[in-house]
Design a protein around this motif. Structure first.
Motif, short mmCIF file in Angstrom:
data_model
loop_
_atom_site.label_atom_id
_atom_site.label_comp_id
_atom_site.label_asym_id
_atom_site.label_seq_id
_atom_site.Cartn_x
_atom_site.Cartn_y
_atom_site.Cartn_z
N GLY A 199 30.19 9.45 40.67
CA GLY A 199 29.14 8.47 40.95
C GLY A 199 27.77 9.07 41.12
O GLY A 199 26.76 8.36 40.97
N CYS A 200 27.68 10.35 41.44
CA CYS A 200 26.37 10.99 41.59
C CYS A 200 25.70 11.10 40.21
O CYS A 200 26.32 11.59 39.26
N GLY A 201 24.45 10.69 40.14
CA GLY A 201 23.71 10.78 38.88
C GLY A 201 23.97 9.62 37.96
O GLY A 201 23.42 9.57 36.86
N GLY A 202 24.80 8.67 38.38
CA GLY A 202 25.08 7.51 37.53
C GLY A 202 23.94 6.51 37.57
O GLY A 202 23.12 6.49 38.49
N GLY A 203 23.87 5.69 36.55
CA GLY A 203 22.83 4.67 36.50
C GLY A 203 23.40 3.36 35.99
O GLY A 203 24.10 3.32 34.98
N GLY A 204 23.14 2.26 36.69
CA GLY A 204 23.61 0.96 36.24
C GLY A 204 25.11 0.88 36.17
O GLY A 204 25.83 1.28 37.07
N THR A 205 25.60 0.38 35.03
CA THR A 205 27.05 0.18 34.87
C THR A 205 27.71 1.33 34.13
O THR A 205 28.91 1.26 33.84
N TRP A 206 26.97 2.36 33.81
CA TRP A 206 27.55 3.47 33.04
C TRP A 206 28.43 4.35 33.92
O TRP A 206 28.10 4.63 35.07
N HIS A 207 29.53 4.78 33.34
CA HIS A 207 30.47 5.68 34.02
C HIS A 207 30.16 7.12 33.65
O HIS A 207 29.35 7.40 32.76
N GLN A 208 30.84 8.03 34.31
CA GLN A 208 30.77 9.46 33.96
C GLN A 208 32.18 10.04 33.77
O GLN A 208 32.46 11.18 34.14
N LYS A 209 33.04 9.23 33.16
CA LYS A 209 34.40 9.68 32.91
C LYS A 209 34.45 10.82 31.89
O LYS A 209 35.49 11.46 31.74
N TRP A 210 33.35 11.03 31.22
CA TRP A 210 33.28 12.10 30.21
C TRP A 210 33.16 13.48 30.84
O TRP A 210 33.39 14.49 30.17
N ARG A 211 32.81 13.55 32.10
CA ARG A 211 32.51 14.85 32.72
C ARG A 211 33.74 15.77 32.76
O ARG A 211 33.65 16.96 32.42
N ARG A 212 34.87 15.26 33.20
CA ARG A 212 36.05 16.10 33.31
C ARG A 212 36.54 16.58 31.94
O ARG A 212 36.78 17.79 31.77
N PRO A 213 36.66 15.72 30.92
CA PRO A 213 37.06 16.24 29.60
C PRO A 213 36.06 17.23 29.02
O PRO A 213 36.47 18.19 28.35
N LEU A 214 34.79 17.03 29.27
CA LEU A 214 33.79 17.99 28.78
C LEU A 214 33.98 19.33 29.45
O LEU A 214 33.97 20.39 28.79
N ARG A 215 34.18 19.33 30.74
CA ARG A 215 34.40 20.58 31.48
C ARG A 215 35.68 21.27 30.98
O ARG A 215 35.69 22.48 30.74
N ASP A 216 36.73 20.48 30.80
CA ASP A 216 38.00 21.06 30.33
C ASP A 216 37.85 21.64 28.93
O ASP A 216 38.40 22.71 28.64
N ALA A 217 37.14 20.94 28.07
CA ALA A 217 36.96 21.42 26.69
C ALA A 217 36.20 22.74 26.67
O ALA A 217 36.56 23.67 25.95
N LEU A 218 35.15 22.83 27.48
CA LEU A 218 34.34 24.05 27.51
C LEU A 218 35.11 25.19 28.18
O LEU A 218 34.99 26.35 27.77
N ASN A 219 35.88 24.88 29.20
CA ASN A 219 36.71 25.92 29.83
C ASN A 219 37.73 26.47 28.82
O ASN A 219 37.98 27.68 28.76
N TRP A 220 38.33 25.55 28.05
CA TRP A 220 39.29 25.99 27.03
C TRP A 220 38.61 26.90 26.00
O TRP A 220 39.14 27.96 25.66
#
Length: 897
Positions: free
Chosen positions: A381-402
């Motif tokens: 929820g931090c940095g979110g705006g309006g109705t947009w989610h940030q569900k992309w954060r965890r997959p992005l982190r996982d992809a870069l870690n991989w």
């Protein structure tokens, strides 16, 4: 912003940057802890924005009218803080303060590199400010280091933590000439593993938010071996003192054992409420308001010394809050000393006040996330705006870690073939990043190589190191900070990832993109056109990749608009009319295309009617990885915006000669279709056009190709303006709205005339008669524009005028061969006409030059003349010039009567 009421009218010449209020009977607060100390810390940072293939920032439309966001924020913040104004109640300049001399600050290495390239004067002012603060504060400079590219340290693996610290330290040392005492952590994100790395690398202190402390107590002593802990997890910690934090793997403090031999780092906690108000409320509205807010935090418990420290993004001072660098300047030099406060930095205060309190931190925290560090890995929820989610954060982190883990295998497996210690080589690679000269890179390779590397091995060694650099850059925190993956920040870190996996493929032949995309596809986007991270990658990342062929195409197309020194001019029988000519250049040309060196080995150009064909071959070398390609190009300009360019590898002198002959034979038929057909037969289907050029050069050529059309339009508008001048004047005389078409024609015609005159003045500025005539013409244009209510929107003209005024002022003050009276009169008329043209010019650079000379030359000259009773007419004229430049010179003018 500093208000008129804060500055006495007599302050002008009395402003002294080092002014302080001291009592000779009291201890010196710079050498002995006494009284109230104030530290204002600015975290100055811009994310790396360079195109990974070009090592340059491309134009960013959102930053208009500036080239990019670095340039815009530099104009609004970094430069104004190096030359912060203190003004009197009439808006006249009474002092210029280098705020970096009083601010505690960290400037990210990526930003410092940009400043070094783009404004060396400001870069030097920052270095000088640190040196002066060292002198003032007993060897403790204002600057502290920063982890290299702003990664979230608790989320990094152990090896990356150490490299980030080592690169940050080395970058700092190479610039400031000393080791850093403190280090700024990105987003102040911290855990105990990060603290251990900092301690291991010799960092003495860090700065955190008060919300990151868990509990504190007095340090154990022999008399009191187990003091009581105080819970401060709700931001209750006292921020007016430094704290000592012991590493967790040591025996627990509660055991009663003495703590003096355990590893530790000292921590300052900034004042949370004031810092927050600096960023989001009106604390910086005036220096009086700022001082009042800081004064409210002073503890009245009679302790010998206390520190009121505040910390915020450095961009607050000028970019987020326009003009507030002036507030700081007056606060540092007048307001704070007025209250008897000592302006200091963390390192200096720590040297006077060894911590007497111990602190324990919460497990994992940051200053901009209430959920630990989830802002950079989860939909918190931090940095979110309006109705947009940030569900992309965890997959992005996982992809870069991989991807990071895959690249570790590539680096270790292949790096051991070239480097004695691959990870040691990576840690020292910062020395190459700072200086990519051939000599420096060669020395680096010589130090680390397992054996004498062949040219091909050198390329692979540098590719591996660049792969690791991009593997670090892809974790820059900004990629997760905001609400959407497809924003520029998210796209940028994906571009770094793409470059890293591409380099891995070049060295090891591994194909990592498919696995990376499978993981990115799990990152949902809020934007329908992207759907998920995989589409963001395909649409915004892959399209930005650059190949050697693209660099060659850029070179080939732009070569049509640069001068190649001809060796011989070959004319056909029909060339007498100038329609058919060939230029052949057999001398090699060395040019730079971004981070590529282009060595032109052959070039021939021929024109036939409206067609222009150039054929050549060149050797392209990457200045980053030393990889090279020998390529042949052919580019056909069909006129206007139409270009057809083909590239292929060089296949030998004979093949190249035959290719040239066939192409120029096809051109002789004066058929664009035939020439393109032959190009396709020789080069294949792949071709490049204007849209394939890098944006910067594409825009330059677009302007260049538009000039002829624009010139014709300017002439048409000018004619329309002349034909209808009387009618237009009648409308304005009778205060009747003029027809839009006529008003636009007047503005364009006068703007065109103004630019033409300014360019002529720029050329003739050293010629007294010609330059005077041009100034008279500009005055006439300004008068017409005023009568017709025309606004001249000519940004280039504004820049030309600013430079002409600065140049003329420098000549007046420093050129011993100049004619003083004529030069002065011309300069004053130039300033007047610049104001009358209403172009919104800035006299700041000229003010800085004049203000410096005022104290170093003009006033000493005036005093010498007064003492000797000599004629001071010239002094009077120079001081009157100061008034025209909005500099307060009343003190000396009043003495002249």
């Amino acid at each position: 912003m500093t208000s008129a009421a804060e500055l006495p009218a007599s302050a002008g010449s009395n402003l002294t940057p080092h002014e302080n209020i001291t009592n000779t009977t009291m201890p010196d607060p710079l050498r002995q802890a006494t009284g109230v100390y104030v530290t204002v810390h600015g975290h100055f940072y811009q994310p790396p924005r360079e195109n990974p293939y070009l090592d340059a920032i491309e134009r960013q439309s959102g930053a208009a009218p500036f080239h990019d966001w670095n340039e815009r924020i530099h104009h609004e913040c970094y430069r104004p803080n190096a030359f912060a104004r203190v003004l009197n109640d009439r808006g006249e300049l009474v002092g210029i303060v280098n705020n970096y001399e009083y601010l505690s600050f960290n400037i990210g290495p990526t930003l410092m590199s940009w400043l070094e390239r783009h404004d060396l004067e400001v870069y030097q002012r920052i270095l000088e400010a640190d040196a002066k603060s060292c002198d003032r504060l007993n060897g403790h400079g204002n600057a502290i280091a920063q982890v290299y590219n702003h990664i979230i340290m608790p989320l990094a693996n152990e090896r990356d933590k150490y490299t980030q610290i080592r690169w940050g330290k080395e970058d700092f040392r190479s610039r400031f000439g000393r080791d850093p005492e403190g280090m700024w952590l990105a987003e102040t994100a911290v855990d105990y593993v990060t603290l251990k790395a900092l301690v291991d690398e010799g960092i003495r202190f860090i700065v955190l938010a008060p919300s990151q402390a868990q509990r504190c107590r007095l340090l154990p002593t022999e008399d009191n071996p187990n003091p009581e802990w105080h819970e401060v997890g709700g931001c209750q910690i006292d921020p007016t003192r430094p704290y000592r934090c012991f590493l967790k793997e040591s025996p627990l403090s509660d055991s009663g054992q003495m703590t003096r031999h355990r590893p530790y780092i000292d921590i300052f906690f900034y004042d949370g409420p004031i810092s927050r108000d600096m960023g989001f409320n009106d604390v910086l509205h005036s220096s009086c308001h700022l001082a009042g807010r800081i004064g409210s935090a002073v503890r009245g418990d009679h302790r010998p010394a206390q520190l009121i420290s505040v910390a915020t993004d450095g961009e607050t001072f000028g970019h987020h809050k326009g003009g507030t660098e002036k507030t700081l300047a007056y606060a540092f030099t007048k307001e704070f000393p007025h209250w008897g406060w000592t302006v200091t930095n963390f390192a200096h205060y720590l040297s006077l006040n060894t911590p007497t309190w111990e602190v324990e931190l919460k497990p994992v925290t940051a200053w901009s996330c209430a959920h630990g560090v989830d802002r950079w890995q989860d939909d918190c929820g931090c940095g979110g705006g309006g109705t947009w989610h940030q569900k992309w954060r965890r997959p992005l982190r996982d992809a870069l870690n991989w991807l990071r883990d895959q690249l570790i295998w590539v680096y270790e497996e292949h790096g051991k073939q070239f480097f004695v210690d691959p990870w040691g080589a990576r840690d020292e690679y910062i020395q190459v990043i700072r200086d990519r000269s051939f000599e420096n890179v060669s020395r680096f390779l010589l130090r680390h190589q397992t054996h004498k590397l062949t040219p091909a091995e050198q390329v692979d060694a540098l590719r591996l190191l660049e792969m690791q650099r991009h593997a670090l850059l892809m974790f820059t925190s900004c990629g997760w900070f905001f609400e959407e993956l497809s924003r520029p920040e998210g796209t940028q870190i994906l571009r770094y990832a793409a470059r890293a996996l591409e380099l891995a493929g070049d060295v090891a032949g591994v194909q990592l993109e498919k696995g990376f995309l499978q993981r990115l596809n799990q990152a949902p986007s809020n934007v329908d056109m992207f759907k998920h991270g995989g589409e963001v990658y395909r649409q915004l990342v892959l399209t930005a990749q650059v190949s050697f062929k693209q660099v060659a195409a850029q070179y080939a197309i732009t070569s049509l608009f640069t001068n190649h020194k001809p060796v011989e001019m070959l004319h056909t029988a029909s060339s007498g009319n100038g329609h058919n000519a060939s230029i052949k250049d057999s001398h090699p040309h060395q040019k730079r295309v971004y981070c590529y060196s282009a060595n032109e080995l052959d070039y021939q150009l021929q024109r036939m009617g409206s067609l222009t064909l150039a054929v050549g071959n060149l050797n392209l070398v990457s200045e980053i990885t030393w990889e090279s390609e020998h390529l042949v190009f052919a580019v056909l300009h069909l006129g206007g915006w139409d270009f057809h360019c083909c590239i292929q590898p060089f296949q030998g002198r004979l093949v190249y000669t035959e290719l040239k002959e066939k192409l120029f034979a096809a051109l002789q038929q004066a058929s664009a279709a035939q020439t393109i057909l032959v190009m396709t037969q020789l080069f294949g289907e792949e071709s490049f056009s204007l849209r394939n050029l890098f944006a910067e050069e594409r825009h330059r050529l677009m302007h260049l190709l538009s000039q002829e059309t624009l010139s014709r339009l300017d002439q048409l508008y000018t004619q329309a303006y002349r034909d209808n001048y009387g009618v237009l004047m009648a409308f304005h005389r009778d205060e009747v709205p003029a027809p839009q078409e006529l008003q636009v024609a007047a503005e364009i015609a006068l703007g065109y005339r103004c630019m033409t005159t300014l360019r002529s003045l720029e050329q003739d500025i050293a010629e007294p008669v010609s330059s005077w005539n041009h100034i008279v013409e500009l005055e006439a244009i300004a008068t017409e524009a005023k009568h017709l209510h025309c606004h001249l929107n000519i940004r280039e003209g504004k820049q030309i005028l600013e430079q002409l005024i600065l140049r003329s002022l420098w000549q007046l003050l420093h050129d011993p061969n100049g004619t003083f009276d004529a030069d002065l009169q011309r300069l004053e008329r130039l300033i007047d006409v610049a104001n009358h043209l209403n172009l919104g010019i800035s006299l700041e650079r000229s003010q800085e030059l004049y203000f410096n000379c005022l104290h170093s030359q003009i006033v000493p000259f005036f005093i010498a003349k007064s003492v000797k009773g000599q004629d001071s007419t010239q002094c009077h004229q120079l001081l009157k010039l100061g008034q025209k430049l909005a500099v307060d010179v009343r003190t000396w003018l009043s003495q002249l009567g």
